[in-house]
Scaffold this motif. Structure first.
Motif, short mmCIF file in Angstrom:
data_model
loop_
_atom_site.label_atom_id
_atom_site.label_comp_id
_atom_site.label_asym_id
_atom_site.label_seq_id
_atom_site.Cartn_x
_atom_site.Cartn_y
_atom_site.Cartn_z
N VAL A 44 -2.28 8.07 -11.16
CA VAL A 44 -1.99 9.42 -11.63
C VAL A 44 -2.83 10.39 -10.82
O VAL A 44 -4.06 10.24 -10.75
CB VAL A 44 -2.30 9.58 -13.14
CG1 VAL A 44 -2.02 11.00 -13.60
CG2 VAL A 44 -1.48 8.58 -13.96
N PRO A 45 -2.21 11.41 -10.20
CA PRO A 45 -0.78 11.73 -10.19
C PRO A 45 0.01 10.77 -9.30
O PRO A 45 -0.54 10.10 -8.44
CB PRO A 45 -0.74 13.15 -9.63
CG PRO A 45 -1.94 13.22 -8.72
CD PRO A 45 -3.00 12.40 -9.41
N THR A 46 1.31 10.74 -9.52
CA THR A 46 2.18 9.84 -8.78
C THR A 46 2.30 10.28 -7.32
O THR A 46 2.36 11.48 -7.02
CB THR A 46 3.59 9.83 -9.41
OG1 THR A 46 3.47 9.42 -10.77
CG2 THR A 46 4.52 8.89 -8.68
N HIS A 47 2.31 9.30 -6.43
CA HIS A 47 2.46 9.57 -5.00
C HIS A 47 3.94 9.51 -4.64
O HIS A 47 4.61 8.50 -4.92
CB HIS A 47 1.69 8.55 -4.17
CG HIS A 47 0.23 8.54 -4.47
ND1 HIS A 47 -0.58 7.44 -4.26
CD2 HIS A 47 -0.59 9.49 -4.97
CE1 HIS A 47 -1.82 7.71 -4.61
NE2 HIS A 47 -1.85 8.96 -5.04
N LEU A 48 4.43 10.53 -4.01
CA LEU A 48 5.83 10.54 -3.58
C LEU A 48 6.04 9.69 -2.34
O LEU A 48 7.18 9.35 -2.01
CB LEU A 48 6.31 11.97 -3.32
CG LEU A 48 6.41 12.86 -4.57
CD1 LEU A 48 6.88 14.25 -4.17
CD2 LEU A 48 7.35 12.25 -5.60
N ALA A 49 4.98 9.35 -1.65
CA ALA A 49 5.05 8.49 -0.47
C ALA A 49 3.85 7.54 -0.52
O ALA A 49 2.77 7.92 -0.98
CB ALA A 49 5.03 9.29 0.83
N PRO A 50 4.03 6.28 -0.09
CA PRO A 50 2.92 5.32 -0.16
C PRO A 50 1.78 5.72 0.78
O PRO A 50 2.01 6.01 1.96
CB PRO A 50 3.58 4.01 0.27
CG PRO A 50 4.79 4.40 1.04
CD PRO A 50 5.26 5.69 0.44
N LEU A 51 0.56 5.74 0.24
CA LEU A 51 -0.61 6.03 1.07
C LEU A 51 -1.01 4.82 1.89
O LEU A 51 -1.54 4.96 3.00
CB LEU A 51 -1.78 6.48 0.17
CG LEU A 51 -1.53 7.72 -0.69
CD1 LEU A 51 -2.77 8.06 -1.50
CD2 LEU A 51 -1.13 8.91 0.19
N GLU A 52 -0.79 3.63 1.35
CA GLU A 52 -1.06 2.38 2.06
C GLU A 52 0.22 1.55 2.06
O GLU A 52 0.38 0.64 1.25
CB GLU A 52 -2.20 1.60 1.40
CG GLU A 52 -3.52 2.35 1.36
CD GLU A 52 -4.60 1.52 0.68
OE1 GLU A 52 -4.41 0.29 0.55
OE2 GLU A 52 -5.60 2.11 0.27
N PRO A 53 1.15 1.84 2.95
CA PRO A 53 2.44 1.11 2.94
C PRO A 53 2.22 -0.39 3.11
O PRO A 53 1.37 -0.84 3.87
CB PRO A 53 3.19 1.69 4.14
CG PRO A 53 2.54 3.01 4.41
CD PRO A 53 1.10 2.84 4.03
#
Length: 290
Positions: A44-53
């Motif tokens: 939280v908050p939600t990530h709209l894109a992965p920070l660590e794909p």
């Protein structure tokens, strides 16, 4: 000379953009979820894109191992064997049904599209009528028949029942395509001494490869996405296809990122076929084949 910007044009572009976002965002969110670790997905908050794909969700679905963000080894997905078996079953069934559908539907569509005979319109109407009701409406007699004949829970049984879905659809599509081909070429082949059958496979089929490819793609997609028959006639068996296998992940102990990865896998084949054949599909006349 550029077109003038009018309120109607602006409204049209805005509506198109809104429709694009409405359509693409759920798929993007699924893809983004599938590339996240569970800890990041639930942050939280939600990530709209992965920070660590990561592709760990995919590798674990196919039996591989993966390391989590803290250096700990992630356990394999519990439903992975079921998902892999469902993928293989769906592929085998879709290819088999598509091949059988082409062998049966193309001659029928040729007769309906190129020959004039009494009852042609009524026959085509009857074929389309067989696809006008939902599959669930006829599954009870099939369930009884399959339970008596040993076809329940078998790949052979699913191939047979899927043909009731694909053959009418391909007949409808290819009737339109065959009727649009120029008749002079076929007439010239008949004058050269070819029989009706020889003109069909020597002249008409080579001219129809674009339409045949689209019909085959449609048949494959119908089999790949079919849920009701497989769920009722093969659920829990070794013949279960991918859609019911995917649905069971929602009722068992599964993680959202794992389910998202499995969903993306389900989307890939239809997306590829739709991209390759979108222009051909639009060019087919599916409204009035006669």
């Amino acid at each position: 000379m550029t077109a003038a910007i009018t309120p109607r044009r602006v409204l049209t572009y805005a509506a198109a953009a809104l429709l694009l976002v409405w359509t693409v965002f759920p798929i993007y969110w699924l893809l983004s979820m599938s590339l996240m670790f569970k800890t990041e997905l639930l942050s939280v908050p939600t990530h709209l894109a992965p920070l660590e794909p990561t592709i760990s969700n995919y590798t674990r679905l196919f039996g591989g191992s993966a390391i989590g963000p803290g250096g700990t080894e992630l356990p394999q997905v519990g439903q992975a064997p079921m998902i892999r078996r469902g993928l293989l079953n769906s592929l085998v069934i879709a290819v088999s049904v598509t091949a059988a559908t082409m062998a049966v539907a193309l001659p029928v569509a040729y007769a309906l599209g190129r020959l004039a005979f009494r009852g042609r319109a009524a026959m085509l109407f009857a074929i389309i009528l067989s696809r006008s009701y939902p599959p669930i409406a006829v599954v009870v007699p099939f369930f009884y028949l399959y339970s008596r004949t040993g076809l329940q829970g078998t790949l052979r049984g699913l191939v047979i029942i899927y043909l009731t879905l694909t053959i009418p659809m391909v007949v409808w599509v290819m009737t339109s395509f065959f009727s649009s081909l120029p008749r002079t070429v076929e007439a010239a082949a008949r004058i050269d001494g070819n029989t009706r059958w020889q003109a069909f496979y020597r002249v008409i089929l080579p001219m129809s490869w674009p339409g045949i490819a689209v019909a085959a793609a449609i048949s494959f997609l119908v089999c790949w996405n079919e849920f009701a028959f497989s769920q009722i006639l093969a659920a829990g068996s070794t013949a279960q296809t991918f859609p019911p296998a995917l649905s069971t992940m929602f009722f068992q102990v599964s993680q959202p990122n794992e389910m998202a990865a499995a969903s993306i896998i389900a989307i890939i084949p239809p997306a590829i076929l739709a991209y390759l054949f979108q222009r051909r599909i639009r060019s087919l006349n599916l409204v009035d084949p006669l």
